[in-house]
Design a protein around this motif. Sequence first.
Motif, PDB file in Angstrom:
ATOM      1  N   GLU A  44      -7.323   5.845  16.980  1.00 57.35           N
ATOM      2  CA  GLU A  44      -7.629   5.279  15.699  1.00 57.35           C
ATOM      3  C   GLU A  44      -9.850   4.710  16.110  1.00 57.35           C
ATOM      4  O   GLU A  44     -10.738   5.111  15.075  1.00 57.35           O
ATOM      5  CB  GLU A  44      -7.311   4.014  15.686  1.00 57.35           C
TER       6      GLU A  44
ATOM      7  N   TYR B  57      -3.444   6.535   9.618  1.00 57.43           N
ATOM      8  CA  TYR B  57      -1.788   5.534   9.207  1.00 57.43           C
ATOM      9  C   TYR B  57      -1.548   5.400  10.842  1.00 57.43           C
ATOM     10  O   TYR B  57       0.105   6.178  11.176  1.00 57.43           O
ATOM     11  CB  TYR B  57      -1.192   5.539   8.254  1.00 57.43           C
ATOM     12  N   ASN B  58      -1.809   3.878  11.212  1.00 59.25           N
ATOM     13  CA  ASN B  58      -0.565   3.948  12.039  1.00 59.25           C
ATOM     14  C   ASN B  58       0.249   2.284  12.434  1.00 59.25           C
ATOM     15  O   ASN B  58      -0.162   1.225  11.582  1.00 59.25           O
ATOM     16  CB  ASN B  58      -1.670   3.262  13.818  1.00 59.25           C
ATOM     17  N   GLU B  59       1.150   2.475  13.170  1.00 61.46           N
ATOM     18  CA  GLU B  59       2.650   1.408  13.158  1.00 61.46           C
ATOM     19  C   GLU B  59       2.848   1.844  13.655  1.00 61.46           C
ATOM     20  O   GLU B  59       4.145   2.255  14.566  1.00 61.46           O
ATOM     21  CB  GLU B  59       3.678   1.690  11.714  1.00 61.46           C
TER      22      GLU B  59
ATOM     23  N   VAL C  72       1.690   7.188  13.841  1.00 62.38           N
ATOM     24  CA  VAL C  72       0.294   7.775  14.104  1.00 62.38           C
ATOM     25  C   VAL C  72       0.836   9.304  12.981  1.00 62.38           C
ATOM     26  O   VAL C  72       1.097   9.978  13.438  1.00 62.38           O
ATOM     27  CB  VAL C  72      -0.613   7.848  14.816  1.00 62.38           C
TER      28      VAL C  72
ATOM     29  N   SER D 276       1.015  -1.319   0.023  1.00 62.63           N
ATOM     30  CA  SER D 276      -0.029  -0.517  -0.091  1.00 62.63           C
ATOM     31  C   SER D 276       0.659   1.089   0.228  1.00 62.63           C
ATOM     32  O   SER D 276       2.473   1.059   0.478  1.00 62.63           O
ATOM     33  CB  SER D 276      -0.643   0.075   1.314  1.00 62.63           C
ATOM     34  N   SER D 277       0.511   2.798  -0.354  1.00 62.37           N
ATOM     35  CA  SER D 277       0.644   3.111  -0.591  1.00 62.37           C
ATOM     36  C   SER D 277       1.378   4.054   0.740  1.00 62.37           C
ATOM     37  O   SER D 277       2.714   4.495   0.936  1.00 62.37           O
ATOM     38  CB  SER D 277      -0.106   4.693  -0.635  1.00 62.37           C
ATOM     39  N   ALA D 278       0.879   3.669   2.219  1.00 64.77           N
ATOM     40  CA  ALA D 278       1.058   4.151   3.432  1.00 64.77           C
ATOM     41  C   ALA D 278       2.500   3.321   3.829  1.00 64.77           C
ATOM     42  O   ALA D 278       3.370   3.942   4.171  1.00 64.77           O
ATOM     43  CB  ALA D 278       0.038   3.799   4.604  1.00 64.77           C
ATOM     44  N   GLN D 279       2.212   1.978   3.422  1.00 62.13           N
ATOM     45  CA  GLN D 279       3.918   1.441   3.263  1.00 62.13           C
ATOM     46  C   GLN D 279       4.585   0.859   2.801  1.00 62.13           C
ATOM     47  O   GLN D 279       5.873   1.391   3.433  1.00 62.13           O
ATOM     48  CB  GLN D 279       3.258  -0.520   3.419  1.00 62.13           C
TER      49      GLN D 279
ATOM     50  N   GLU E 261      -4.339  11.500   2.508  1.00 61.59           N
ATOM     51  CA  GLU E 261      -3.499  10.365   2.086  1.00 61.59           C
ATOM     52  C   GLU E 261      -2.776   9.866   3.145  1.00 61.59           C
ATOM     53  O   GLU E 261      -2.097  10.390   3.963  1.00 61.59           O
ATOM     54  CB  GLU E 261      -3.224  10.400   0.625  1.00 61.59           C
ATOM     55  N   ASN E 262      -3.296   8.242   3.476  1.00 60.88           N
ATOM     56  CA  ASN E 262      -2.368   7.968   4.888  1.00 60.88           C
ATOM     57  C   ASN E 262      -3.391   8.573   5.772  1.00 60.88           C
ATOM     58  O   ASN E 262      -2.589   8.409   7.115  1.00 60.88           O
ATOM     59  CB  ASN E 262      -0.799   7.866   4.785  1.00 60.88           C
TER      60      ASN E 262
END
Length: 541
Positions: free
Chosen positions: A372, A392-394, A398, A2-5, A388-389
């Motif tokens: 989230e 997104y959380n990893e 965030v 994905s774009s975020a990844q 976009e993104n």
Amino acid sequence: MSSAQSNFKNLFKSENEIPEEYQVPIIHQREYLLNGELVQWNGDVTEIYSPVCIPTENGLERKLLGSIPNIGPKEALDVLDACVKAYDNGLGEWPTMSVEGRIQCMQKFVYLMIKERDLVIKLLMWEIGKTLPDSTKEFDRTVDYINQTIDALKDLDRESSRFQQAEGTIAQIRRAPLGVVLSMGPFNYPLNEIFTTLIPALIMGNTILFKLPKHGVLAHYPLLKAFQEAFPKGTVNTLYGKGSEIITPIMESGKVNVLAFIGSSKVANGLKKLHPKVNRLRAILSLDAKNAAIVTKNANLDIAVSEIILGSLSFNGQRCTALKLIFVQKDVAEEFTQKLTAAVSVMKGGLPWEKDVKITPLPEVNKPPYLEECIADAISKGAKVLNENGGYNEASFVFPAVVYPVNDQMKLYHEEQFGPVIPVVPFETIEEPIDYQVNADHGMQVSIFSEDAMEVSKLIDPFVNLVSRVNINCQAQRGPDVFPFTGRKDSAEGTLSVFDALRSFSIRSLVAAKITDSNKDLLNTIVRDHDSNFLSTDYIF
């Protein structure tokens, strides 16, 4: 992928990829400051982890930074007793010391503090994820704050150095300490915010119980020896451990004279209720805030977007003065959200020491899932994430989310998110954001964006009675430190600034006598022979 990844694939680095100049040693702290001694601790400890994660065989894991003492109620009461003994009902060495003497001690502390600058800055980056420029700014601003406080005390002392006469009475009026101060601060500015209460309380002659924050605690470890060497025994004492276990018996003792607390109003209310004689307790509090921005159809949208980005996302939005709810007039809502979304989308996420990074990992373990949850709640009730993104959380990271349109049925409308989420509320009439503030539990600041003088005027007049600071075409913020910092409703109690804080942590006290020849001779003799630290006409330069 994905774009975020793809964008965030290499955000977290292995330890050998981290530049050596930004690495810190693991610090297993086994001592705390008690009655002028660094007392060894051999009991339970609390491990301290960084929001910076390291790739391992088991996935991303927060890096261990060290550990701190986890003292219990008995040890906490010993710390309290040392503080009470040092104050000695106002008869101790520190409260009776001359103003000049206290200033000299504080200047020595600043000198010793500056020696630890590099290590403290690195620990701020690792412990709370604050960027290198912001960590550096926090340290340097704190030093400036202390020096400004010293200068303000000199001014105050000069104003108090003369005798006053009225109705046949002569008096000298000065400010005297209040007693034992329990100082508790937040993780987001673990140095600066805490010192804005601790330093003025200390320099006014109070003795200090210093409860270290949950995050940013190791950043104070290099400063313990500075406190020990600069001030008399028992003047500053440190507390480590679970607040629910060690603060309760301290407050229940009734021996705390001042509560200096920065955090939630719920916790502050609970602490105050524990004190057996609340009328004897002075509270200096900086609490909840859900500062709104109001963007009208007459705003310069480029300025509004630039300032709102700073106001809502500086240090990931983890500031009590952050802009946490954005009202935008429907006439310009589409254009504004497009500009805002574009500006947020290009923000760089990464590790605190990396160049141009604006968004960094979050120190609170439960914050990413909470954000989230807030975003999901808003989406379920009709909002969208525009960028976009967004969200997104990893692990601990965030990426900011612009959420629109937000309404009063959503969590993001009411709850203080304290993180990188920007809720945008469309409105038609200017009464809508005013009604929001009228009904809100908080009242710290507001930011108004408009180029129309009449419109701004009509917003200023109601908001100055609803919040403590109205910002025109700029973000909400605390500084400059010489300006008063406070709030209405559940947002604050007492006023802080370089000038106001000295008064908040002291009380006016005076020596008075009838104007007679014998009393004049008596007072002149005391002043001439420097027999009293309080009664004095010395002029401090």
